[in-house]
Design an enzyme around this catalytic site. Sequence first.
Site, PDB file in Angstrom:
ATOM      1  N   HIS A 120     -28.596  18.404  11.095  1.00  0.00           N
ATOM      2  CA  HIS A 120     -27.790  17.803  10.028  1.00  0.00           C
ATOM      3  C   HIS A 120     -28.683  17.748   8.781  1.00  0.00           C
ATOM      4  CE1 HIS A 120     -25.843  14.358   7.956  1.00  0.00           C
ATOM      5  NE2 HIS A 120     -24.774  14.644   8.679  1.00  0.00           N
ATOM      6  N   ASP A 197     -33.252  13.182  16.554  1.00  0.00           N
ATOM      7  CA  ASP A 197     -32.044  12.653  15.928  1.00  0.00           C
ATOM      8  C   ASP A 197     -31.033  12.411  17.047  1.00  0.00           C
ATOM      9  OD1 ASP A 197     -29.663  12.202  14.660  1.00  0.00           O
ATOM     10  OD2 ASP A 197     -29.757  13.966  13.355  1.00  0.00           O
ATOM     11  N   GLN A 200     -25.727  11.891  17.413  1.00  0.00           N
ATOM     12  CA  GLN A 200     -24.579  12.366  18.208  1.00  0.00           C
ATOM     13  C   GLN A 200     -24.810  12.235  19.708  1.00  0.00           C
ATOM     14  OE1 GLN A 200     -21.727  12.970  16.999  1.00  0.00           O
ATOM     15  NE2 GLN A 200     -22.142  13.347  14.829  1.00  0.00           N
ATOM     16  N   LYS A 223     -21.309   5.278  14.590  1.00  0.00           N
ATOM     17  CA  LYS A 223     -20.761   6.335  15.453  1.00  0.00           C
ATOM     18  C   LYS A 223     -20.634   5.853  16.893  1.00  0.00           C
ATOM     19  CE  LYS A 223     -22.951  10.003  12.745  1.00  0.00           C
ATOM     20  NZ  LYS A 223     -21.919  10.720  12.022  1.00  0.00           N
ATOM     21  N   CYS A 363     -22.135  18.846   6.957  1.00  0.00           N
ATOM     22  CA  CYS A 363     -23.524  18.539   6.567  1.00  0.00           C
ATOM     23  C   CYS A 363     -24.523  19.370   7.372  1.00  0.00           C
ATOM     24  CB  CYS A 363     -23.847  17.058   6.731  1.00  0.00           C
ATOM     25  SG  CYS A 363     -22.833  15.998   5.730  1.00  0.00           S
TER      26      CYS A 363
HETATM   27  N1  PMP Z   1     -27.522  13.439  12.329  1.00  0.00           N
HETATM   28  C1  PMP Z   1     -26.425  13.901  12.919  1.00  0.00           C
HETATM   29  C2  PMP Z   1     -26.576  14.865  14.055  1.00  0.00           C
HETATM   30  C3  PMP Z   1     -25.172  13.472  12.481  1.00  0.00           C
HETATM   31  O1  PMP Z   1     -24.077  13.945  13.072  1.00  0.00           O
HETATM   32  C4  PMP Z   1     -25.078  12.560  11.422  1.00  0.00           C
HETATM   33  C5  PMP Z   1     -23.737  12.073  10.906  1.00  0.00           C
HETATM   34  N2  PMP Z   1     -22.795  13.066  10.706  1.00  0.00           N
HETATM   35  C6  PMP Z   1     -26.260  12.104  10.841  1.00  0.00           C
HETATM   36  C7  PMP Z   1     -27.461  12.561  11.317  1.00  0.00           C
HETATM   37  C8  PMP Z   1     -26.268  11.154   9.695  1.00  0.00           C
HETATM   38  O2  PMP Z   1     -25.684   9.956  10.070  1.00  0.00           O
HETATM   39  P1  PMP Z   1     -25.456   8.827   8.969  1.00  0.00           P
HETATM   40  O3  PMP Z   1     -24.578   9.430   7.918  1.00  0.00           O
HETATM   41  O4  PMP Z   1     -24.780   7.740   9.719  1.00  0.00           O
HETATM   42  O5  PMP Z   1     -26.784   8.461   8.445  1.00  0.00           O
END
Ligand code: PMP
Length: 409
Positions: A120, A197, A200, A223, A363
């Site tokens: 991401h 990270d 997910q 999430k 993203c």
């Molecule tokens: N890493 C991953 C794999 C994600 O899916 C996301 C959210 N789409 C994020 C980081 C960022 O999360 P946040 O916007 O809650 O900081």
Amino acid sequence: MTAWNPENVRQDFVLLQNTDRVYFDNAATSQKPKCVIDAVQEFYEKYNANVLRGLYPLSVEATERYENARKTVQRFIHAACPEEIIFTRNATESMNLVAYSYGMANLKAGDEILVSILEHHSNILPWQMVSRATGAKLVFLECEPDGTIPKEKMDEAFSEHTKLVAVTQVSNVLGCVNDIPELVKRARACGAVILMDAAQSAPHMPIDVQKLDVDFVAFSGHKMLAPMGIGVLYGKQELLEKMPPFLTGGEMIETVSRYDAVYAELPHKFEAGTVNAGGAVGLAAAIDYLESYGMDTLHAVEQELTAYLFRGMNAIPHVHVLGSQREDNHTGIVSFTVDQVHPHDISEVLSSDGMDIRAGHHCAQPLHDHLGIHSTARASLMFYNTKEEIDRFLESVSNIRRRMGFGNE
Ligand code: PMP
């Protein structure tokens, strides 16, 4: 442990009661059960005071609830002690904390930062910034079209200069699970630290940070049923101890003189300013809720739903599911394209049928570039979704091309 009963589960989510829409955008954010909303409300109705400051009973109670929430997170991911749990706003802030604090202090020209192409943007941009500021080189770990990172690609990417590895456990586009144990082994062999990270993965599977032996883990509460604005950074105590603060100001100090300051001990060294105590209490309630069923049970439920969706999508002509062809390697995420139909049009058509999904690059533009596609549509599931919803979804997907004026033959 509460017995699994899908009917009862949906009753816990007020928003799911008052709609006939199908919510399949859970990878963006999950819905919140009533117990989480109640816990936040109770905090503000009964215990609201600034934490870690006042010596009066209300502030002491608020602090106790905030610190208990930290212990709940510690238990959830099997960290060694609560000092290893830092509350942040979200996974993005957690990864920036590692970049600004650990990265800026420890990386230099000649070093290499290894980032997977599946990341991401929030696990790429901080490392671009550290690379520019320190001269350390950004190196990408490439994946196959199915999302797997083969050992040969690891051989190519790791070197004696690798000093930091930043990798997601589950891709937010492909849903595939990375081989974290293998990546940890290789990071250790070259003396690098590894940041995982878990944005997910934490909502969908059990995580044991000690067994995995990762150095840092980042995830977001929103999430995984908790309110927005509360996130977590796990870090090994010996690393966090040595790291400089990320943000400075109130709450993170012992003493301050005109030109100097003594910082607070862990974890408060990394929690500058008034914290989101209500959010932390909400996150603890969300974890209690998830654990009342057990992460293994929820994982199994979601895997079955995902396999059902995956098989249904694969049977529709002109629909292409991205990533692994293994139905058990999608962790709730089914991203897809439909021949000749732009993902935004897919999303529009599905929305007009009452389906909430996501369209775009999610993203993860470098991953889309790597896969040679501009954008995708993404359906993402949570344990509270049902096979009936999936049937409605499949019916709707099978009509997209006709609705856009194309044939289905
Ligand atoms: N890493 C991953 C794999 C994600 O899916 C996301 C959210 N789409 C994020 C980081 C960022 O999360 P946040 O916007 O809650 O900081």
